[in-house]
Write a protein that holds these residues in place. Structure first.
Motif, PDB file in Angstrom:
ATOM      1  N   CYS A  42       0.830  -1.206   0.000  1.00 25.86           N
ATOM      2  CA  CYS A  42       0.000   0.000   0.000  1.00 25.86           C
ATOM      3  C   CYS A  42       0.868   1.262   0.000  1.00 25.86           C
ATOM      4  N   GLU A  43       1.916   1.243   0.791  1.00 31.56           N
ATOM      5  CA  GLU A  43       2.809   2.404   0.860  1.00 31.56           C
ATOM      6  C   GLU A  43       3.509   2.631  -0.476  1.00 31.56           C
ATOM      7  N   ASN A  44       3.853   1.542  -1.165  1.00 25.91           N
ATOM      8  CA  ASN A  44       4.477   1.657  -2.480  1.00 25.91           C
ATOM      9  C   ASN A  44       3.507   2.268  -3.492  1.00 25.91           C
ATOM     10  N   LYS A  45       2.252   1.843  -3.441  1.00 21.64           N
ATOM     11  CA  LYS A  45       1.246   2.391  -4.350  1.00 21.64           C
ATOM     12  C   LYS A  45       1.029   3.883  -4.078  1.00 21.64           C
ATOM     13  N   ILE A  46       1.049   4.247  -2.817  1.00 17.80           N
ATOM     14  CA  ILE A  46       0.880   5.661  -2.468  1.00 17.80           C
ATOM     15  C   ILE A  46       2.065   6.477  -2.985  1.00 17.80           C
ATOM     16  N   ALA A  47       3.281   5.925  -2.858  1.00 17.28           N
ATOM     17  CA  ALA A  47       4.482   6.610  -3.360  1.00 17.28           C
ATOM     18  C   ALA A  47       4.373   6.821  -4.873  1.00 17.28           C
ATOM     19  N   LYS A  48       3.847   5.824  -5.594  1.00 17.66           N
ATOM     20  CA  LYS A  48       3.662   5.970  -7.040  1.00 17.66           C
ATOM     21  C   LYS A  48       2.606   7.045  -7.348  1.00 17.66           C
ATOM     22  N   LEU A  49       1.539   7.055  -6.572  1.00 17.76           N
ATOM     23  CA  LEU A  49       0.505   8.072  -6.768  1.00 17.76           C
ATOM     24  C   LEU A  49       1.072   9.475  -6.577  1.00 17.76           C
ATOM     25  N   ASN A  50       2.038   9.596  -5.680  1.00 23.08           N
ATOM     26  CA  ASN A  50       2.644  10.909  -5.418  1.00 23.08           C
ATOM     27  C   ASN A  50       3.513  11.394  -6.581  1.00 23.08           C
ATOM     28  N   LEU A  51       3.819  10.508  -7.531  1.00 23.70           N
ATOM     29  CA  LEU A  51       4.574  10.910  -8.724  1.00 23.70           C
ATOM     30  C   LEU A  51       3.680  11.588  -9.767  1.00 23.70           C
ATOM     31  N   LEU A  52       2.379  11.325  -9.701  1.00 29.74           N
ATOM     32  CA  LEU A  52       1.468  11.774 -10.738  1.00 29.74           C
ATOM     33  C   LEU A  52       1.315  13.290 -10.762  1.00 29.74           C
ATOM     34  N   ASN A  53       1.213  13.797 -11.986  1.00 28.66           N
ATOM     35  CA  ASN A  53       1.079  15.242 -12.251  1.00 28.66           C
ATOM     36  C   ASN A  53       2.294  16.033 -11.791  1.00 28.66           C
ATOM     37  N   LYS A  54       3.441  15.360 -11.748  1.00 29.23           N
ATOM     38  CA  LYS A  54       4.708  16.018 -11.410  1.00 29.23           C
ATOM     39  C   LYS A  54       5.737  15.638 -12.478  1.00 29.23           C
ATOM     40  N   PRO A  55       6.801  16.464 -12.637  1.00 31.14           N
ATOM     41  CA  PRO A  55       7.816  16.145 -13.644  1.00 31.14           C
ATOM     42  C   PRO A  55       8.385  14.739 -13.443  1.00 31.14           C
ATOM     43  N   ALA A  56       8.535  14.006 -14.524  1.00 35.19           N
ATOM     44  CA  ALA A  56       9.057  12.645 -14.451  1.00 35.19           C
ATOM     45  C   ALA A  56      10.503  12.657 -13.962  1.00 35.19           C
ATOM     46  N   PRO A  57      10.849  11.763 -13.024  1.00 36.17           N
ATOM     47  CA  PRO A  57      12.247  11.645 -12.592  1.00 36.17           C
ATOM     48  C   PRO A  57      13.156  11.440 -13.805  1.00 36.17           C
ATOM     49  N   SER A  58      14.322  12.059 -13.769  1.00 35.49           N
ATOM     50  CA  SER A  58      15.212  12.039 -14.929  1.00 35.49           C
ATOM     51  C   SER A  58      15.675  10.623 -15.268  1.00 35.49           C
ATOM     52  N   ILE A  59      15.869  10.392 -16.560  1.00 34.83           N
ATOM     53  CA  ILE A  59      16.437   9.138 -17.065  1.00 34.83           C
ATOM     54  C   ILE A  59      17.563   9.503 -18.021  1.00 34.83           C
ATOM     55  N   ASP A  60      18.772   9.190 -17.645  1.00 38.62           N
ATOM     56  CA  ASP A  60      19.942   9.415 -18.490  1.00 38.62           C
ATOM     57  C   ASP A  60      20.817   8.172 -18.378  1.00 38.62           C
ATOM     58  N   ALA A  61      21.036   7.494 -19.484  1.00 39.25           N
ATOM     59  CA  ALA A  61      21.787   6.237 -19.444  1.00 39.25           C
ATOM     60  C   ALA A  61      22.367   5.934 -20.816  1.00 39.25           C
ATOM     61  N   ILE A  62      22.930   4.744 -20.947  1.00 33.89           N
ATOM     62  CA  ILE A  62      23.423   4.221 -22.217  1.00 33.89           C
ATOM     63  C   ILE A  62      22.551   3.033 -22.584  1.00 33.89           C
ATOM     64  N   ASP A  63      22.028   3.013 -23.802  1.00 33.19           N
ATOM     65  CA  ASP A  63      21.154   1.910 -24.188  1.00 33.19           C
ATOM     66  C   ASP A  63      21.971   0.673 -24.567  1.00 33.19           C
ATOM     67  N   THR A  64      21.298  -0.383 -24.955  1.00 32.99           N
ATOM     68  CA  THR A  64      21.984  -1.651 -25.245  1.00 32.99           C
ATOM     69  C   THR A  64      22.884  -1.570 -26.478  1.00 32.99           C
ATOM     70  N   LYS A  65      22.731  -0.524 -27.276  1.00 29.69           N
ATOM     71  CA  LYS A  65      23.570  -0.338 -28.454  1.00 29.69           C
ATOM     72  C   LYS A  65      24.781   0.545 -28.158  1.00 29.69           C
ATOM     73  N   GLY A  66      24.886   0.998 -26.872  1.00 33.31           N
ATOM     74  CA  GLY A  66      26.007   1.856 -26.507  1.00 33.31           C
ATOM     75  C   GLY A  66      25.781   3.323 -26.797  1.00 33.31           C
ATOM     76  N   VAL A  67      24.534   3.719 -27.058  1.00 33.23           N
ATOM     77  CA  VAL A  67      24.194   5.106 -27.382  1.00 33.23           C
ATOM     78  C   VAL A  67      23.492   5.741 -26.189  1.00 33.23           C
ATOM     79  N   SER A  68      23.845   6.990 -25.887  1.00 31.38           N
ATOM     80  CA  SER A  68      23.210   7.688 -24.760  1.00 31.38           C
ATOM     81  C   SER A  68      21.723   7.896 -25.037  1.00 31.38           C
ATOM     82  N   ILE A  69      20.959   7.834 -23.975  1.00 26.37           N
ATOM     83  CA  ILE A  69      19.505   7.996 -24.089  1.00 26.37           C
ATOM     84  C   ILE A  69      18.989   8.733 -22.860  1.00 26.37           C
TER      85      ILE A  69
END
Length: 344
Positions: free
Chosen positions: A198-225
């Motif tokens: 339940c606490e996990n679901k509430i934490a996910k609900l708290n993400l809604l209507n807010k800027p998405a947490p950043s995602i910066d990584a290297i994909d499986t082809k070795g290219v930044s994404i």
């Protein structure tokens, strides 16, 4: 004229059309015929044969109304309880609980309701209220049932609460969805796993209507994404693994959505928990998954924490402005959500 003599046939005189007018007339007839064919084809294209699911849905709704009329007109019939049970089961399975509201209310007022059918009527009523926009009423009725639940065995009603919370969330009633999880966690405070869920679901609900947490990584082809690569796009972020059967079961739906809506601005980013780029690439090739994948251990673990991914599959929708607007929706719910966001 002799009576035995056959009458002369009526003579008609036909004046042949000039050559130019004959050609124009032929062309006119051809144009009319082609136009008729085009219109006929357009009508057939606009009115395709219904799909299997459409036929089932239409016929089920028709039967639903007939059974509802039968059971309300014959409440003392020997098979009344069987009819009531079918009515509420069908409403829940077909997600038409809003149509079952008056019938559920009628049954719950009966003098000697069957305990099993009564429980189904209550469930149909609660979901019906949620689907018809009466979120607070649905939560209040759920909480009244929660008061009588046994502390030793809360899984069944907790599962029901999770389904209700999901229905409320998909309908945009985020606060009501959160109340369902809060009430469930408070009721079963001795159940550590249930409380953590339940606490996990509430934490996910708290993400809604807010800027998405950043995602910066290297994909499986070795290219930044990164999310910035998809600025202005509608993004589906899918956490999955090659040994996750529910994840794999959802791929046909994701592929269909990607094929149909990519041109409109829908993109998918896969985040695999496998930790093996070669494995994920081979798997993507085998299942023909055309979107980019991330599987770097350190990055994936970071993103799991940011997005509160406790279990997989876990899926998020990020709108064109970069805000998280939904999570953990699949099938027709996912497609309908994306189509509504595209219309905006």
């Amino acid at each position: 004229m002799s009576p035995n003599r056959a009458a002369d046939p009526i003579k008609t005189t036909r004046t042949p059309l000039p050559k130019g007018k004959l050609i124009m007339t032929t062309r006119l007839i051809t144009i009319v015929l082609l136009s008729t064919i085009a219109i006929s084809t357009a009508v057939r294209s606009a009115d395709p044969k219904p799909s299997f699911s459409t036929i089932i849905r239409q016929e089920t709704r028709s039967t639903f109304r007939k059974v509802a009329n039968y059971v309300t007109s014959n409440p003392q019939a020997p098979d009344a309880n069987l009819a009531w049970k079918w009515l509420f089961t069908t409403a829940i399975e077909q997600r038409i609980e809003d149509e079952a509201i008056p019938f559920a209310e009628t049954y719950l007022k009966s003098e000697k309701p069957d305990p099993l059918v009564k429980a189904m009527a209550q469930q149909a009523l609660i979901f019906g209220l949620a689907r018809s926009g009466k979120a607070d009423d649905a939560v209040e009725l759920f909480e009244s049932q929660l008061r009588f639940a046994r502390l030793q065995n809360g899984r069944e009603i907790a599962d029901f609460g999770t389904q209700l919370a999901t229905t409320l969330r998909v309908s945009g009633h985020f606060d009501a969805s959160k109340k369902v999880f809060e009430a469930t966690a408070n009721k079963f405070f001795l159940d550590g796993d249930l409380r953590a869920m339940c606490e996990n679901k509430i934490a996910k609900l708290n993400l809604l209507n807010k800027p998405a947490p950043s995602i910066d990584a290297i994909d499986t082809k070795g290219v930044s994404i990164g999310l910035s690569d998809y600025k202005g796009k509608l993004i589906v972020i899918d956490f999955w693994a090659t040994n996750c059967a529910p994840c794999i079961d959802e791929f046909p739906n994701l592929k269909a959505i990607y094929t149909d809506l990519k041109a409109d601005g829908v993109e998918i980013i896969g985040i695999s928990l496998d930790g093996d780029a070669a494995l994920v690439d081979a798997f993507s090739s085998r299942y023909q998954l055309p979107w980019r994948m991330i599987t770097t251990d350190a990055s994936v673990e970071e993103f799991r924490k940011k997005y509160h991914v406790r279990k997989i599959p876990s899926l998020y929708v990020v709108n064109q402005s970069g805000d998280v607007v939904q999570y953990d929706i699949r099938g027709t719910d996912l497609r309908e959500t994306l189509q509504k966001l595209l219309q905006k």
